[in-house]
Design a protein around this motif. Structure first.
Motif, PDB file in Angstrom:
ATOM      1  N   MET A 140       0.634  -1.392  -0.275  1.00 32.10           N
ATOM      2  CA  MET A 140      -0.127  -0.088  -0.192  1.00 32.10           C
ATOM      3  C   MET A 140       0.913   0.760   0.023  1.00 32.10           C
ATOM      4  SD  MET A 140      -2.966   1.064   2.648  1.00 32.10           S
ATOM      5  CE  MET A 140      -4.537  -0.618   2.431  1.00 32.10           C
ATOM      6  N   THR A 141       0.661   2.112  -0.613  1.00 35.80           N
ATOM      7  CA  THR A 141       0.960   3.637  -0.431  1.00 35.80           C
ATOM      8  C   THR A 141       1.261   3.991   0.776  1.00 35.80           C
ATOM      9  OG1 THR A 141       0.045   4.681  -1.918  1.00 35.80           O
ATOM     10  CG2 THR A 141       1.169   3.432  -3.454  1.00 35.80           C
ATOM     11  N   TYR A 142       2.095   5.379   0.566  1.00 36.16           N
ATOM     12  CA  TYR A 142       1.966   6.428   2.042  1.00 36.16           C
ATOM     13  C   TYR A 142       0.755   6.955   1.215  1.00 36.16           C
ATOM     14  CZ  TYR A 142       3.061  10.083   4.782  1.00 36.16           C
ATOM     15  OH  TYR A 142       2.801  11.212   5.553  1.00 36.16           O
ATOM     16  N   ASP A 143       0.412   6.858   0.485  1.00 36.89           N
ATOM     17  CA  ASP A 143      -0.599   8.100   0.253  1.00 36.89           C
ATOM     18  C   ASP A 143      -2.143   7.833   1.070  1.00 36.89           C
ATOM     19  OD1 ASP A 143       0.687   9.885  -0.650  1.00 36.89           O
ATOM     20  OD2 ASP A 143       0.576   9.819  -2.589  1.00 36.89           O
ATOM     21  N   ALA A 144      -2.546   6.355   0.892  1.00 31.12           N
ATOM     22  CA  ALA A 144      -3.625   5.335   0.871  1.00 31.12           C
ATOM     23  C   ALA A 144      -3.914   5.429   2.366  1.00 31.12           C
ATOM     24  CB  ALA A 144      -2.788   3.934   0.183  1.00 31.12           C
ATOM     25  N   GLN A 145      -2.346   4.912   2.781  1.00 30.69           N
ATOM     26  CA  GLN A 145      -2.210   4.700   4.372  1.00 30.69           C
ATOM     27  C   GLN A 145      -2.392   6.352   5.062  1.00 30.69           C
ATOM     28  OE1 GLN A 145      -0.092   2.001   6.828  1.00 30.69           O
ATOM     29  NE2 GLN A 145       1.446   1.624   5.061  1.00 30.69           N
ATOM     30  N   GLU A 146      -1.901   7.083   4.565  1.00 26.33           N
ATOM     31  CA  GLU A 146      -1.871   8.403   5.335  1.00 26.33           C
ATOM     32  C   GLU A 146      -3.556   8.438   5.276  1.00 26.33           C
ATOM     33  OE1 GLU A 146      -0.839  12.426   6.677  1.00 26.33           O
ATOM     34  OE2 GLU A 146       0.241   9.823   7.116  1.00 26.33           O
ATOM     35  N   VAL A 147      -4.222   8.618   4.299  1.00 27.91           N
ATOM     36  CA  VAL A 147      -5.950   9.817   4.072  1.00 27.91           C
ATOM     37  C   VAL A 147      -6.101   8.332   4.885  1.00 27.91           C
ATOM     38  CG1 VAL A 147      -5.474  10.473   1.857  1.00 27.91           C
ATOM     39  CG2 VAL A 147      -6.291   8.765   2.011  1.00 27.91           C
ATOM     40  N   GLY A 148      -6.125   6.939   5.150  1.00 27.08           N
ATOM     41  CA  GLY A 148      -7.306   5.643   5.193  1.00 27.08           C
ATOM     42  C   GLY A 148      -7.430   6.112   7.317  1.00 27.08           C
ATOM     43  N   ILE A 149      -8.569   5.870   7.933  1.00 26.10           N
ATOM     44  CA  ILE A 149      -9.021   5.956   8.905  1.00 26.10           C
ATOM     45  C   ILE A 149      -8.392   4.765  10.008  1.00 26.10           C
ATOM     46  CG2 ILE A 149     -10.691   5.943  10.061  1.00 26.10           C
ATOM     47  CD1 ILE A 149     -13.332   6.581   8.172  1.00 26.10           C
ATOM     48  N   GLN A 150      -8.231   3.452   9.672  1.00 26.67           N
ATOM     49  CA  GLN A 150      -7.152   1.975  10.569  1.00 26.67           C
ATOM     50  C   GLN A 150      -6.452   2.039   9.981  1.00 26.67           C
ATOM     51  OE1 GLN A 150     -11.001  -0.453  11.166  1.00 26.67           O
ATOM     52  NE2 GLN A 150     -11.931   0.998  12.680  1.00 26.67           N
ATOM     53  N   GLN A 162      15.399  18.719  10.311  1.00 25.48           N
ATOM     54  CA  GLN A 162      14.250  18.520   9.104  1.00 25.48           C
ATOM     55  C   GLN A 162      12.735  16.700   9.948  1.00 25.48           C
ATOM     56  OE1 GLN A 162      16.624  15.566   5.994  1.00 25.48           O
ATOM     57  NE2 GLN A 162      14.636  15.793   4.286  1.00 25.48           N
ATOM     58  N   VAL A 163      12.072  17.034   9.145  1.00 25.82           N
ATOM     59  CA  VAL A 163      11.200  16.143   9.937  1.00 25.82           C
ATOM     60  C   VAL A 163      11.077  15.140   8.618  1.00 25.82           C
ATOM     61  CG1 VAL A 163       9.368  15.984  11.112  1.00 25.82           C
ATOM     62  CG2 VAL A 163      10.069  17.371  11.432  1.00 25.82           C
ATOM     63  N   GLN A 164      11.149  13.544   8.409  1.00 23.24           N
ATOM     64  CA  GLN A 164      10.298  13.007   7.695  1.00 23.24           C
ATOM     65  C   GLN A 164       9.644  12.021   8.378  1.00 23.24           C
ATOM     66  OE1 GLN A 164      14.324  11.960   6.669  1.00 23.24           O
ATOM     67  NE2 GLN A 164      14.192  12.103   4.463  1.00 23.24           N
ATOM     68  N   GLN A 165       8.455  11.803   7.702  1.00 25.44           N
ATOM     69  CA  GLN A 165       7.408  10.658   7.863  1.00 25.44           C
ATOM     70  C   GLN A 165       7.074   9.698   6.800  1.00 25.44           C
ATOM     71  OE1 GLN A 165       3.035  11.502   8.308  1.00 25.44           O
ATOM     72  NE2 GLN A 165       3.587  12.000  10.235  1.00 25.44           N
ATOM     73  N   TYR A 166       7.436   8.559   7.709  1.00 20.06           N
ATOM     74  CA  TYR A 166       6.372   7.120   6.794  1.00 20.06           C
ATOM     75  C   TYR A 166       5.678   6.401   7.364  1.00 20.06           C
ATOM     76  CZ  TYR A 166       9.208   4.052   9.527  1.00 20.06           C
ATOM     77  OH  TYR A 166       9.518   3.036  10.501  1.00 20.06           O
ATOM     78  N   HIS A 167       4.806   4.834   7.067  1.00 18.65           N
ATOM     79  CA  HIS A 167       4.273   4.151   7.752  1.00 18.65           C
ATOM     80  C   HIS A 167       4.217   3.145   7.969  1.00 18.65           C
ATOM     81  CE1 HIS A 167       0.121   7.095   7.597  1.00 18.65           C
ATOM     82  NE2 HIS A 167       0.490   7.538   6.645  1.00 18.65           N
ATOM     83  N   ASP A 168       4.701   2.370   9.413  1.00 20.19           N
ATOM     84  CA  ASP A 168       5.031   1.359   9.123  1.00 20.19           C
ATOM     85  C   ASP A 168       4.864   0.032   8.464  1.00 20.19           C
ATOM     86  OD1 ASP A 168       6.845  -0.857  11.017  1.00 20.19           O
ATOM     87  OD2 ASP A 168       5.149  -0.809  12.073  1.00 20.19           O
ATOM     88  N   GLY A 169       5.568  -0.406   7.811  1.00 20.07           N
ATOM     89  CA  GLY A 169       5.516  -1.539   6.613  1.00 20.07           C
ATOM     90  C   GLY A 169       5.335  -0.856   5.572  1.00 20.07           C
ATOM     91  N   ASP A 170       4.974  -0.165   5.416  1.00 17.18           N
ATOM     92  CA  ASP A 170       4.773   1.092   3.440  1.00 17.18           C
ATOM     93  C   ASP A 170       5.830   1.191   3.398  1.00 17.18           C
ATOM     94  OD1 ASP A 170       4.533   2.361   1.861  1.00 17.18           O
ATOM     95  OD2 ASP A 170       3.562   3.953   2.404  1.00 17.18           O
ATOM     96  N   ALA A 219       7.287   3.476   2.069  1.00 17.21           N
ATOM     97  CA  ALA A 219       7.512   5.377   1.581  1.00 17.21           C
ATOM     98  C   ALA A 219       7.694   6.297   2.675  1.00 17.21           C
ATOM     99  CB  ALA A 219       6.129   5.772   0.591  1.00 17.21           C
ATOM    100  N   LEU A 220       8.863   7.087   1.934  1.00 16.49           N
ATOM    101  CA  LEU A 220       9.124   7.850   3.476  1.00 16.49           C
ATOM    102  C   LEU A 220       9.065   9.673   2.508  1.00 16.49           C
ATOM    103  CD1 LEU A 220      11.457   8.355   5.977  1.00 16.49           C
ATOM    104  CD2 LEU A 220      12.950   8.404   4.727  1.00 16.49           C
ATOM    105  N   VAL A 221       8.667   9.943   3.187  1.00 19.44           N
ATOM    106  CA  VAL A 221       8.492  11.844   2.698  1.00 19.44           C
ATOM    107  C   VAL A 221       8.447  12.588   3.618  1.00 19.44           C
ATOM    108  CG1 VAL A 221       6.276  11.321   1.057  1.00 19.44           C
ATOM    109  CG2 VAL A 221       5.773  11.757   3.737  1.00 19.44           C
TER     110      VAL A 221
END
Length: 242
Positions: free
Chosen positions: A1-11, A90-98, A100-102
């Protein structure tokens, strides 16, 4: 799953933030995760959080405050006097298991407030330095150039004294050699450089009498026998320039 998909996901979102603090060649990396994160490089897990980033047309309003424990090594650099060099953030973010670093924010530390067991770092975005109005040069009797700067034109290596420290107390430093052989005031207006605990430090010299140099701020980490570089000062008069 992409970063954007997880970012907008509720759960589905499992956000992890990475904080990089850079000062010259020194880098400290921390993460808000409950364990160390090795991408690589390695980000050390610690209690760290930031305020929300305001999305507006005013870039200066996107400043953030980063809260860390009082004994955090980056915050500790501001415990007595601010460091000689700016500390970039510098502040970066990603979703665990993803994977994709932004990047979500970049800027620098402006100041640190110590409150109990916490330290609050006030940080301004990198864009604010672009918006600042530059100095307008007006007529003046003294030279307006920064000593040893690009417009000054002097080779600072030709005016450097490399020596060691004989004694250091408060704002005063007594180098082992080379200072007492010059006339009083020779190094006033110059600066002293050294390395303390792996960090580069620079202190402005306010006065020079005999073998003693008086600095503008306390030289943290400076010890007897330590190597230092002392640079000749300038009063920015035309005679001195000549």
């Amino acid at each position: 799953m992409t970063y954007d998909a997880q970012e907008v996901g509720i759960q589905t979102g499992k956000p992890v933030e990475l904080f990089t603090f850079t000062r010259g060649d020194q880098v400290n990396r921390f993460t808000s995760a409950d364990r160390d994160v090795n991408l690589p490089p390695l980000f050390t897990a610690t209690a760290i959080q930031r305020t929300n980033i305001e999305a507006s047309q005013e870039l200066s309003r996107s400043s953030i405050t980063i809260t860390v424990p009082r004994n955090n090594p980056v915050a500790d650099l501001y415990r007595i006097v601010p460091p000689s060099q700016p500390i970039l953030v510098q502040v970066q973010q990603y979703h665990d298991g993803d994977g994709a670093l932004v990047g979500v924010w970049a800027g620098r530390i402006m100041g640190v407030l110590f409150a109990g067991a916490k330290a609050e770092m006030t940080c301004e975005p990198v864009f604010t330095s672009i918006k600042r109005q530059g100095l307008r040069r007006a007529y003046q009797r003294q030279c307006p150039h920064v000593l040893y700067g690009p417009e000054c034109g002097l080779d600072r290596a030709a005016f450097k004294l490399s020596t060691t420290v004989t004694s250091s107390s408060g704002l005063t430093v007594t180098p082992a050699s080379g200072v007492s052989t010059q006339v009083n005031g020779f190094f006033a207006g110059g600066y002293l450089e050294y390395i303390a605990n792996g960090w580069f430090e620079r202190r402005f010299i306010t006065s020079h009498t005999g073998a003693v140099l008086t600095l503008a701020t306390i030289p943290l980490g400076l010890s007897n026998g330590q190597a230092i570089d002392v640079y000749r000062g300038c009063d920015h008069t035309l005679d001195m320039c000549a």
